[in-house]
Design a protein around this motif. Structure first.
Motif, mmCIF file in Angstrom:
data_model
loop_
_atom_site.group_PDB
_atom_site.id
_atom_site.type_symbol
_atom_site.label_atom_id
_atom_site.label_comp_id
_atom_site.label_asym_id
_atom_site.label_seq_id
_atom_site.Cartn_x
_atom_site.Cartn_y
_atom_site.Cartn_z
ATOM 1 N N LEU A 68 0.830 -1.208 0.000
ATOM 2 C CA LEU A 68 0.000 0.000 0.000
ATOM 3 C C LEU A 68 0.860 1.252 0.000
ATOM 4 C CD1 LEU A 68 -2.774 -1.104 2.515
ATOM 5 C CD2 LEU A 68 -3.161 -0.431 0.138
ATOM 6 N N GLU A 69 1.945 1.237 0.768
ATOM 7 C CA GLU A 69 2.851 2.391 0.793
ATOM 8 C C GLU A 69 3.488 2.604 -0.578
ATOM 9 O OE1 GLU A 69 4.354 2.513 5.464
ATOM 10 O OE2 GLU A 69 5.442 1.289 4.002
ATOM 11 N N SER A 70 3.854 1.510 -1.218
ATOM 12 C CA SER A 70 4.429 1.610 -2.559
ATOM 13 C C SER A 70 3.415 2.157 -3.552
ATOM 14 C CB SER A 70 4.923 0.234 -3.008
ATOM 15 O OG SER A 70 5.419 0.287 -4.335
ATOM 16 N N LEU A 71 2.174 1.663 -3.470
ATOM 17 C CA LEU A 71 1.120 2.136 -4.366
ATOM 18 C C LEU A 71 0.826 3.607 -4.118
ATOM 19 C CD1 LEU A 71 -1.105 1.733 -6.455
ATOM 20 C CD2 LEU A 71 -2.568 0.804 -4.628
ATOM 21 N N ARG A 72 0.783 3.998 -2.849
ATOM 22 C CA ARG A 72 0.531 5.403 -2.508
ATOM 23 C C ARG A 72 1.586 6.314 -3.116
ATOM 24 N NH1 ARG A 72 1.262 7.112 3.640
ATOM 25 N NH2 ARG A 72 3.365 6.488 3.010
ATOM 26 N N GLU A 73 2.860 5.918 -2.998
ATOM 27 C CA GLU A 73 3.940 6.739 -3.550
ATOM 28 C C GLU A 73 3.876 6.790 -5.070
ATOM 29 O OE1 GLU A 73 5.866 8.725 -1.710
ATOM 30 O OE2 GLU A 73 4.492 7.964 -0.181
ATOM 31 N N THR A 74 3.508 5.671 -5.699
ATOM 32 C CA THR A 74 3.363 5.650 -7.155
ATOM 33 C C THR A 74 2.265 6.606 -7.604
ATOM 34 O OG1 THR A 74 4.103 3.346 -7.302
ATOM 35 C CG2 THR A 74 2.842 4.201 -9.155
ATOM 36 N N LEU A 75 1.140 6.570 -6.905
ATOM 37 C CA LEU A 75 0.021 7.463 -7.236
ATOM 38 C C LEU A 75 0.413 8.926 -7.030
ATOM 39 C CD1 LEU A 75 -2.892 5.456 -5.565
ATOM 40 C CD2 LEU A 75 -2.519 5.759 -8.012
ATOM 41 N N LEU A 128 -3.774 3.715 5.302
ATOM 42 C CA LEU A 128 -3.182 3.681 3.969
ATOM 43 C C LEU A 128 -4.220 3.400 2.898
ATOM 44 C CD1 LEU A 128 0.111 1.763 4.806
ATOM 45 C CD2 LEU A 128 -0.022 4.054 3.825
ATOM 46 N N GLU A 129 -5.133 2.496 3.181
ATOM 47 C CA GLU A 129 -6.205 2.182 2.225
ATOM 48 C C GLU A 129 -7.054 3.415 1.953
ATOM 49 O OE1 GLU A 129 -7.028 -2.580 3.038
ATOM 50 O OE2 GLU A 129 -8.055 -1.083 4.255
ATOM 51 N N THR A 130 -7.330 4.184 3.014
ATOM 52 C CA THR A 130 -8.099 5.421 2.844
ATOM 53 C C THR A 130 -7.336 6.422 1.995
ATOM 54 O OG1 THR A 130 -9.187 5.112 4.989
ATOM 55 C CG2 THR A 130 -9.210 7.336 4.068
ATOM 56 N N GLU A 131 -6.032 6.580 2.265
ATOM 57 C CA GLU A 131 -5.212 7.526 1.501
ATOM 58 C C GLU A 131 -5.144 7.125 0.029
ATOM 59 O OE1 GLU A 131 -1.458 7.664 3.438
ATOM 60 O OE2 GLU A 131 -2.181 8.844 5.137
ATOM 61 N N VAL A 132 -4.962 5.829 -0.226
ATOM 62 C CA VAL A 132 -4.902 5.335 -1.608
ATOM 63 C C VAL A 132 -6.228 5.580 -2.310
ATOM 64 C CG1 VAL A 132 -4.795 3.230 -3.009
ATOM 65 C CG2 VAL A 132 -3.082 3.639 -1.241
ATOM 66 N N ALA A 133 -7.340 5.294 -1.612
ATOM 67 C CA ALA A 133 -8.662 5.498 -2.200
ATOM 68 C C ALA A 133 -8.899 6.971 -2.526
ATOM 69 C CB ALA A 133 -9.742 4.990 -1.242
#
Length: 243
Positions: free
Chosen positions: A26-33, A195-200
Protein backbone atom coordinates in the motif's frame (compact mmCIF):
# COMPACT_ATOMS: atom_id res chain seq x y z
CA UNK A 1 -24.95 -30.18 25.89
CA UNK A 2 -21.56 -28.90 26.93
CA UNK A 3 -19.66 -27.11 24.16
CA UNK A 4 -16.28 -28.59 23.32
CA UNK A 5 -13.32 -26.18 23.25
CA UNK A 6 -12.21 -25.03 19.82
CA UNK A 7 -9.25 -26.93 18.43
CA UNK A 8 -6.13 -25.02 17.51
CA UNK A 9 -5.62 -24.89 13.77
CA UNK A 10 -2.03 -26.04 13.09
CA UNK A 11 -2.08 -24.31 9.70
CA UNK A 12 -3.08 -20.97 11.14
CA UNK A 13 -0.31 -18.49 10.36
CA UNK A 14 0.88 -15.41 12.19
CA UNK A 15 -1.03 -12.45 10.61
CA UNK A 16 1.75 -9.94 11.36
CA UNK A 17 4.00 -10.75 8.37
CA UNK A 18 1.00 -10.67 6.03
CA UNK A 19 -0.13 -7.30 7.40
CA UNK A 20 3.41 -5.95 7.10
CA UNK A 21 3.57 -7.07 3.47
CA UNK A 22 0.18 -5.53 2.69
CA UNK A 23 1.30 -2.28 4.29
CA UNK A 24 4.48 -2.22 2.21
CA UNK A 25 2.42 -2.77 -0.95
CA UNK A 26 0.00 0.00 0.00
CA UNK A 27 2.85 2.39 0.79
CA UNK A 28 4.43 1.61 -2.56
CA UNK A 29 1.12 2.14 -4.37
CA UNK A 30 0.53 5.40 -2.51
CA UNK A 31 3.94 6.74 -3.55
CA UNK A 32 3.36 5.65 -7.16
CA UNK A 33 0.02 7.46 -7.24
CA UNK A 34 1.51 10.58 -5.64
CA UNK A 35 4.31 10.65 -8.19
CA UNK A 36 1.86 10.27 -11.09
CA UNK A 37 -0.34 13.08 -9.79
CA UNK A 38 2.62 15.30 -8.95
CA UNK A 39 4.05 14.90 -12.45
CA UNK A 40 0.77 15.74 -14.16
CA UNK A 41 0.09 18.69 -11.84
CA UNK A 42 3.56 20.01 -12.69
CA UNK A 43 2.65 19.90 -16.41
CA UNK A 44 -0.62 21.71 -15.70
CA UNK A 45 1.09 24.46 -13.73
CA UNK A 46 3.86 24.87 -16.28
CA UNK A 47 1.27 25.68 -18.95
CA UNK A 48 -1.33 27.53 -16.90
CA UNK A 49 0.72 29.37 -14.26
CA UNK A 50 -0.05 32.80 -15.68
CA UNK A 51 -3.79 32.18 -15.77
CA UNK A 52 -3.71 30.71 -12.25
CA UNK A 53 -1.75 33.70 -10.94
CA UNK A 54 -4.17 36.13 -12.60
CA UNK A 55 -7.19 34.33 -11.12
CA UNK A 56 -5.61 34.36 -7.67
CA UNK A 57 -4.90 38.10 -7.98
CA UNK A 58 -8.47 38.88 -9.05
CA UNK A 59 -9.94 36.62 -6.36
CA UNK A 60 -7.96 38.45 -3.67
CA UNK A 61 -9.06 41.81 -5.06
CA UNK A 62 -12.70 40.68 -5.17
CA UNK A 63 -12.55 39.53 -1.53
CA UNK A 64 -11.05 42.85 -0.44
CA UNK A 65 -13.77 44.79 -2.24
CA UNK A 66 -16.49 42.50 -0.88
CA UNK A 67 -15.24 42.90 2.70
CA UNK A 68 -15.10 46.67 2.21
CA UNK A 69 -18.77 46.62 1.16
CA UNK A 70 -19.69 44.57 4.23
CA UNK A 71 -17.85 46.98 6.49
CA UNK A 72 -19.63 49.91 4.85
CA UNK A 73 -23.06 48.29 5.32
CA UNK A 74 -22.21 47.55 8.96
CA UNK A 75 -21.33 51.20 9.56
CA UNK A 76 -24.65 52.21 8.05
CA UNK A 77 -26.49 49.78 10.33
CA UNK A 78 -24.67 51.16 13.38
CA UNK A 79 -26.03 54.58 12.59
CA UNK A 80 -29.56 53.14 12.77
CA UNK A 81 -31.75 53.76 15.79
CA UNK A 82 -32.38 50.14 16.85
CA UNK A 83 -28.90 48.70 16.24
CA UNK A 84 -27.47 46.49 18.99
CA UNK A 85 -24.00 44.95 19.17
CA UNK A 86 -24.13 41.14 18.94
CA UNK A 87 -23.41 39.44 22.29
CA UNK A 88 -23.08 35.95 23.65
CA UNK A 89 -21.27 34.55 20.62
CA UNK A 90 -19.41 31.33 21.37
CA UNK A 91 -16.99 29.38 19.30
CA UNK A 92 -16.69 25.64 19.42
CA UNK A 93 -13.12 24.95 20.36
CA UNK A 94 -13.48 21.21 20.81
CA UNK A 95 -11.11 19.28 18.61
CA UNK A 96 -9.58 15.87 18.39
CA UNK A 97 -5.81 15.83 18.11
CA UNK A 98 -3.50 13.02 17.09
CA UNK A 99 -3.59 11.62 20.62
CA UNK A 100 -7.23 10.62 20.07
CA UNK A 101 -6.24 8.42 17.16
CA UNK A 102 -4.47 5.93 19.37
CA UNK A 103 -6.46 3.92 21.87
CA UNK A 104 -5.26 3.91 25.45
CA UNK A 105 -3.82 0.39 25.18
CA UNK A 106 -1.85 1.32 22.06
CA UNK A 107 -0.43 4.42 23.74
CA UNK A 108 0.62 2.40 26.78
CA UNK A 109 2.42 -0.15 24.60
CA UNK A 110 4.06 2.62 22.60
CA UNK A 111 5.19 4.36 25.79
CA UNK A 112 6.56 1.13 27.28
CA UNK A 113 8.66 0.31 24.21
CA UNK A 114 9.81 3.90 23.90
CA UNK A 115 11.09 3.91 27.48
CA UNK A 116 12.84 0.59 26.88
CA UNK A 117 14.44 1.89 23.68
CA UNK A 118 15.52 5.27 24.98
CA UNK A 119 17.47 3.61 27.80
CA UNK A 120 19.58 1.79 25.19
CA UNK A 121 20.30 4.83 23.06
CA UNK A 122 20.40 7.79 25.44
CA UNK A 123 23.70 9.73 25.16
CA UNK A 124 24.20 9.70 28.95
CA UNK A 125 24.54 5.93 28.90
CA UNK A 126 27.17 6.07 26.17
CA UNK A 127 29.21 8.69 28.02
CA UNK A 128 29.05 6.81 31.29
CA UNK A 129 30.20 3.69 29.49
CA UNK A 130 33.40 5.38 28.42
CA UNK A 131 32.53 5.58 24.72
CA UNK A 132 32.54 9.35 24.25
CA UNK A 133 33.21 8.94 20.53
CA UNK A 134 29.69 7.59 19.97
CA UNK A 135 27.90 10.49 21.66
CA UNK A 136 26.91 12.18 18.40
CA UNK A 137 25.46 8.97 16.96
CA UNK A 138 23.51 8.34 20.14
CA UNK A 139 22.15 11.90 20.10
CA UNK A 140 21.01 11.50 16.49
CA UNK A 141 19.35 8.16 17.25
CA UNK A 142 17.58 9.67 20.25
CA UNK A 143 16.20 12.48 18.08
CA UNK A 144 14.88 9.98 15.52
CA UNK A 145 13.38 7.86 18.29
CA UNK A 146 11.61 10.89 19.77
CA UNK A 147 10.18 11.74 16.34
CA UNK A 148 8.77 8.22 15.88
CA UNK A 149 7.28 8.31 19.39
CA UNK A 150 5.56 11.63 18.67
CA UNK A 151 4.09 10.21 15.44
CA UNK A 152 2.62 7.36 17.46
CA UNK A 153 3.59 4.57 15.05
CA UNK A 154 4.02 1.43 17.14
CA UNK A 155 5.30 -0.76 14.31
CA UNK A 156 7.79 1.88 13.16
CA UNK A 157 9.06 2.15 16.73
CA UNK A 158 9.56 -1.63 16.96
CA UNK A 159 11.43 -1.72 13.64
CA UNK A 160 13.62 1.25 14.56
CA UNK A 161 14.46 -0.23 17.95
CA UNK A 162 15.27 -3.70 16.63
CA UNK A 163 17.03 -2.85 13.37
CA UNK A 164 18.54 0.59 13.87
CA UNK A 165 19.21 1.23 17.54
CA UNK A 166 20.41 -2.22 18.53
CA UNK A 167 22.24 -2.61 15.22
CA UNK A 168 24.10 0.69 15.51
CA UNK A 169 25.04 0.17 19.13
CA UNK A 170 26.14 -3.43 18.51
CA UNK A 171 24.40 -4.61 21.66
CA UNK A 172 24.15 -8.25 20.73
CA UNK A 173 23.67 -9.22 24.35
CA UNK A 174 20.58 -7.03 24.62
CA UNK A 175 17.39 -9.00 23.88
CA UNK A 176 15.18 -7.58 21.17
CA UNK A 177 12.09 -5.80 22.46
CA UNK A 178 8.91 -7.82 22.59
CA UNK A 179 5.62 -6.10 21.96
CA UNK A 180 2.24 -7.60 22.76
CA UNK A 181 1.16 -9.42 19.59
CA UNK A 182 -2.45 -8.26 19.91
CA UNK A 183 -1.31 -4.66 20.15
CA UNK A 184 0.97 -5.09 17.15
CA UNK A 185 -1.83 -6.60 15.09
CA UNK A 186 -4.21 -3.83 16.17
CA UNK A 187 -1.64 -1.17 15.29
CA UNK A 188 -0.90 -2.75 11.91
CA UNK A 189 -4.58 -3.05 11.05
CA UNK A 190 -5.10 0.64 11.83
CA UNK A 191 -2.06 1.58 9.76
CA UNK A 192 -3.35 -0.52 6.87
CA UNK A 193 -6.79 1.11 7.09
CA UNK A 194 -5.23 4.59 7.03
CA UNK A 195 -3.18 3.68 3.97
CA UNK A 196 -6.21 2.18 2.23
CA UNK A 197 -8.10 5.42 2.84
CA UNK A 198 -5.21 7.53 1.50
CA UNK A 199 -4.90 5.34 -1.61
CA UNK A 200 -8.66 5.50 -2.20
CA UNK A 201 -8.62 9.30 -1.87
CA UNK A 202 -5.81 9.56 -4.41
CA UNK A 203 -7.54 7.20 -6.82
CA UNK A 204 -10.84 9.08 -6.46
CA UNK A 205 -9.24 12.48 -6.97
CA UNK A 206 -10.35 14.41 -10.04
CA UNK A 207 -6.84 14.64 -11.50
CA UNK A 208 -6.35 10.87 -11.21
CA UNK A 209 -9.67 10.26 -12.96
CA UNK A 210 -8.49 12.52 -15.77
CA UNK A 211 -5.29 10.53 -16.09
CA UNK A 212 -7.18 7.25 -16.28
CA UNK A 213 -10.22 8.23 -18.35
CA UNK A 214 -8.89 10.74 -20.90
CA UNK A 215 -7.45 9.23 -24.04
CA UNK A 216 -4.99 12.12 -24.06
CA UNK A 217 -4.82 13.76 -20.60
CA UNK A 218 -3.12 16.83 -22.12
CA UNK A 219 -6.45 17.80 -23.72
CA UNK A 220 -7.68 18.42 -20.17
CA UNK A 221 -5.25 21.34 -19.98
CA UNK A 222 -6.96 22.95 -22.98
CA UNK A 223 -10.31 22.56 -21.22
CA UNK A 224 -8.90 24.15 -18.09
CA UNK A 225 -7.43 27.03 -20.08
CA UNK A 226 -10.88 27.84 -21.51
CA UNK A 227 -12.48 27.64 -18.06
CA UNK A 228 -9.81 29.87 -16.55
CA UNK A 229 -10.22 32.46 -19.28
CA UNK A 230 -13.98 32.59 -18.64
CA UNK A 231 -13.43 32.88 -14.91
CA UNK A 232 -10.90 35.68 -15.38
CA UNK A 233 -13.40 37.61 -17.52
CA UNK A 234 -16.07 37.25 -14.83
CA UNK A 235 -13.73 38.39 -12.08
CA UNK A 236 -12.47 41.34 -14.09
CA UNK A 237 -16.06 42.42 -14.65
CA UNK A 238 -16.96 42.04 -10.97
CA UNK A 239 -13.92 43.89 -9.70
CA UNK A 240 -14.54 46.77 -12.15
CA UNK A 241 -18.12 47.06 -10.91
CA UNK A 242 -16.97 47.10 -7.31
CA UNK A 243 -14.61 50.03 -7.79
Amino acid sequence: MERLPDKMDPDKKDPIPLLQQEILQLESLRETLKNELRSFEHVIHSQLDRAIARMSELNDLYKVQKNAKKAKRLEQKKRGKNYQEPTGLRTNRSSFGKEAVLELSDKEELRRLYKEAVVQVHPDKIVHGGEEGKIQDATALTAQLNGIYKRGDLEELIYFYQNVILGNLSTGSTPHPKADSKQRISSLIKKKEVLETEVAQLQNSFIYQVLKTYKDPLTFIDELRIQFQERIKQLEKRTRKSK
